[in-house]
Design a protein around this motif. Structure first.
Motif, short mmCIF file in Angstrom:
data_model
loop_
_atom_site.label_atom_id
_atom_site.label_comp_id
_atom_site.label_asym_id
_atom_site.label_seq_id
_atom_site.Cartn_x
_atom_site.Cartn_y
_atom_site.Cartn_z
N MET A 168 0.85 -1.20 0.00
CA MET A 168 0.00 0.00 0.00
C MET A 168 0.88 1.24 0.00
O MET A 168 1.98 1.23 0.53
CB MET A 168 -0.92 0.00 1.23
CG MET A 168 -1.86 1.20 1.30
SD MET A 168 -3.02 1.07 2.67
CE MET A 168 -4.05 -0.23 2.06
N ALA A 169 0.36 2.31 -0.55
CA ALA A 169 1.14 3.54 -0.65
C ALA A 169 1.49 4.08 0.72
O ALA A 169 0.72 3.97 1.67
CB ALA A 169 0.33 4.59 -1.40
N THR A 170 2.68 4.65 0.83
CA THR A 170 3.10 5.25 2.09
C THR A 170 2.11 6.29 2.57
O THR A 170 1.74 6.33 3.74
CB THR A 170 4.49 5.89 1.92
OG1 THR A 170 5.42 4.88 1.54
CG2 THR A 170 4.95 6.52 3.21
N LEU A 171 1.64 7.14 1.64
CA LEU A 171 0.74 8.22 2.06
C LEU A 171 -0.57 7.68 2.59
O LEU A 171 -1.16 8.25 3.52
CB LEU A 171 0.52 9.18 0.90
CG LEU A 171 -0.19 8.68 -0.36
CD1 LEU A 171 -1.69 8.92 -0.27
CD2 LEU A 171 0.36 9.39 -1.59
N LEU A 172 -1.06 6.57 2.04
CA LEU A 172 -2.31 5.99 2.54
C LEU A 172 -2.10 5.17 3.79
O LEU A 172 -2.93 5.17 4.69
CB LEU A 172 -2.95 5.13 1.45
CG LEU A 172 -3.44 5.89 0.20
CD1 LEU A 172 -4.07 4.92 -0.79
CD2 LEU A 172 -4.45 6.97 0.58
N SER A 173 -0.98 4.45 3.86
CA SER A 173 -0.73 3.63 5.05
C SER A 173 -0.53 4.51 6.27
O SER A 173 -0.99 4.19 7.37
CB SER A 173 0.48 2.74 4.84
OG SER A 173 1.64 3.50 4.61
N LYS A 174 0.15 5.66 6.13
CA LYS A 174 0.32 6.57 7.27
C LYS A 174 -1.03 7.11 7.73
O LYS A 174 -1.27 7.24 8.94
CB LYS A 174 1.24 7.73 6.87
CG LYS A 174 2.70 7.36 6.82
CD LYS A 174 3.59 8.58 6.77
CE LYS A 174 3.38 9.39 5.53
NZ LYS A 174 4.30 10.55 5.46
N ARG A 175 -1.89 7.42 6.76
CA ARG A 175 -3.21 7.93 7.13
C ARG A 175 -4.00 6.88 7.90
O ARG A 175 -4.69 7.17 8.88
CB ARG A 175 -3.95 8.37 5.87
CG ARG A 175 -5.13 9.31 6.15
CD ARG A 175 -5.61 9.93 4.87
NE ARG A 175 -4.54 10.71 4.25
CZ ARG A 175 -4.24 11.95 4.58
NH1 ARG A 175 -4.92 12.55 5.54
NH2 ARG A 175 -3.29 12.60 3.96
N GLU A 176 -3.92 5.63 7.46
CA GLU A 176 -4.63 4.56 8.15
C GLU A 176 -4.05 4.32 9.55
O GLU A 176 -4.79 4.05 10.50
CB GLU A 176 -4.56 3.27 7.33
CG GLU A 176 -5.41 3.31 6.07
CD GLU A 176 -5.43 1.98 5.36
OE1 GLU A 176 -4.63 1.09 5.73
OE2 GLU A 176 -6.23 1.83 4.42
N LEU A 177 -2.74 4.43 9.67
CA LEU A 177 -2.11 4.26 10.98
C LEU A 177 -2.56 5.36 11.95
O LEU A 177 -2.82 5.09 13.13
CB LEU A 177 -0.59 4.28 10.83
CG LEU A 177 0.05 3.04 10.19
CD1 LEU A 177 1.53 3.28 9.91
CD2 LEU A 177 -0.14 1.81 11.08
N HIS A 178 -2.65 6.59 11.45
CA HIS A 178 -3.14 7.69 12.30
C HIS A 178 -4.58 7.43 12.73
O HIS A 178 -4.94 7.67 13.90
CB HIS A 178 -3.05 9.01 11.55
CG HIS A 178 -1.67 9.63 11.56
ND1 HIS A 178 -1.08 10.10 12.72
CD2 HIS A 178 -0.78 9.86 10.56
CE1 HIS A 178 0.12 10.59 12.44
NE2 HIS A 178 0.33 10.45 11.15
N ASP A 179 -5.41 6.95 11.81
CA ASP A 179 -6.81 6.66 12.16
C ASP A 179 -6.88 5.55 13.20
O ASP A 179 -7.69 5.62 14.15
CB ASP A 179 -7.59 6.26 10.90
CG ASP A 179 -7.80 7.43 9.95
OD1 ASP A 179 -7.65 8.59 10.40
OD2 ASP A 179 -8.10 7.20 8.77
N ASP A 180 -6.06 4.52 13.03
CA ASP A 180 -6.05 3.42 14.00
C ASP A 180 -5.59 3.92 15.37
O ASP A 180 -6.12 3.50 16.41
CB ASP A 180 -5.11 2.30 13.53
CG ASP A 180 -5.70 1.52 12.37
OD1 ASP A 180 -6.89 1.70 12.09
OD2 ASP A 180 -4.94 0.75 11.74
N LEU A 181 -4.61 4.82 15.38
CA LEU A 181 -4.10 5.34 16.64
C LEU A 181 -5.17 6.14 17.38
O LEU A 181 -5.29 6.04 18.61
CB LEU A 181 -2.86 6.20 16.38
CG LEU A 181 -2.07 6.65 17.61
CD1 LEU A 181 -1.58 5.46 18.42
CD2 LEU A 181 -0.89 7.52 17.18
#
Length: 319
Positions: A1-14
């Motif tokens: 998955m793209a870095t930009l999307l994976s970071k966004r998902e990680l922030h949402d999970d956090l």
């Protein structure tokens, strides 16, 4: 998955994990211990994602509405049109950031054409992940194309914002060609009954039906007027890498120096034989492109179309 999307998902999970931790205040609670472990893992992955940030361009385009069928399919004609329109907008900003001033029509300089490729077809919200080829050598500085992606997102955001002042401020800085590219994106989405989300590694923009209607109404009020103008003066130089000229109008002691883009034909002629017209009294013909909104000039540029030496006139170049 793209870095930009994976970071966004990680922030949402956090955010979700932090909300769960707020429900369990007892430090000895087993569930709280599990959520704390989950939080530590998310923080670790976010730190890794930040460290692997790339300098090349990457953007996700997500769509919903009329052309999207279910969660996996999108109409081919719409996808082709919207991707071409977006690529054109990014290429225009890349050219301008690279130093080229662009005339309203014609081909872009080859060096600045957009080099974004489809890396993946995104699921859930149907769309595409576009990415610039990774450079062979690691760089600390962002590429021109990466900066152009940010500029495209910011322009669409400010032009479609609720504030008319934001639109006015952004429109005054944009070239007629960039305005035209934004118009094509807006028309493609509205004609198809689609909405879009654009995600780059700095910003996320939702082009809702309301924002698109606002954008189209404002852009319909923008007019691009083309005219021709002839001036007598001296061609001081042409810069082939940027296709840009420098021309002094009138006599040398008080002549104004103007700048702008060069037609492709004249650029090729100049490169082949610069001594033919350089630093000699000449009559130049310009295409004047003016962007007007509500009777107010937003921007103006002069494209040098042709130039001819005037026989018998005293040389106006430096002695």
């Amino acid at each position: 998955m793209a870095t930009l999307l994976s970071k966004r998902e990680l922030h949402d999970d956090l955010k979700f994990v932090d909300k769960q931790l707020s429900l369990y205040s007892n430090p000895h609670d087993t569930l709280r211990f599990m959520w704390e472990q989950r939080r530590e893992e998310l923080v670790r992955r976010l730190e890794q994602a930040v460290q692997t940030d790339d300098s090349h361009g990457e953007v996700a385009l997500l769509f919903d509405g009329g052309p999207v069928i279910g969660s996996q399919e999108i109409r081919l004609q719409f996808a082709t049109q919207v991707l071409e329109s977006y690529q054109a907008l990014v290429a225009i900003f890349a050219a301008e950031k690279g130093g080229a001033e662009l005339k309203a029509r014609g081909k872009l300089p080859k060096a600045f054409t957009s080099k974004l490729f489809i890396r993946d077809m995104l699921r859930g919200s149907v769309g595409f992940l576009l990415e610039e080829p990774r450079p062979t050598q690691t760089s600390m500085l962002p590429t021109v194309l990466k900066d152009a992606i940010h500029e495209a997102t910011a322009s669409l955001n400010e032009l479609s914002a609720a504030s008319a002042e934001s639109f006015q401020a952004r429109a005054e800085t944009m070239s007629p060609r960039a305005i035209g590219a934004i118009k094509r994106i807006s028309k493609t989405l509205i004609d198809a009954g689609a909405v879009a989300k654009i995600v780059d590694d700095e910003e996320e923009l939702s082009l809702t039906a309301e924002r698109l209607a606002t954008l189209q109404a404002r852009l319909n009020d923008v007019e691009v007027v083309e005219d021709t103008e002839e001036l007598i003066g001296v061609l001081l130089g042409i810069f082939p890498d940027r296709q840009q000229y420098e021309f002094r109008v009138g006599p040398p002691e008080d002549g104004q120096v103007i700048y702008g883009p060069v037609s492709e034909d004249l650029d090729q002629r100049y490169v082949a034989n610069p001594a033919e017209v350089l630093l000699k009294p000449a009559r130049a013909r310009f295409q004047v492109i003016t962007t007007v909104r509500g009777g107010r000039v937003q921007s103006e540029e002069r494209v040098l179309q042709s130039i001819a030496v005037i026989p018998g006139m005293i040389d106006l170049g430096p002695s």
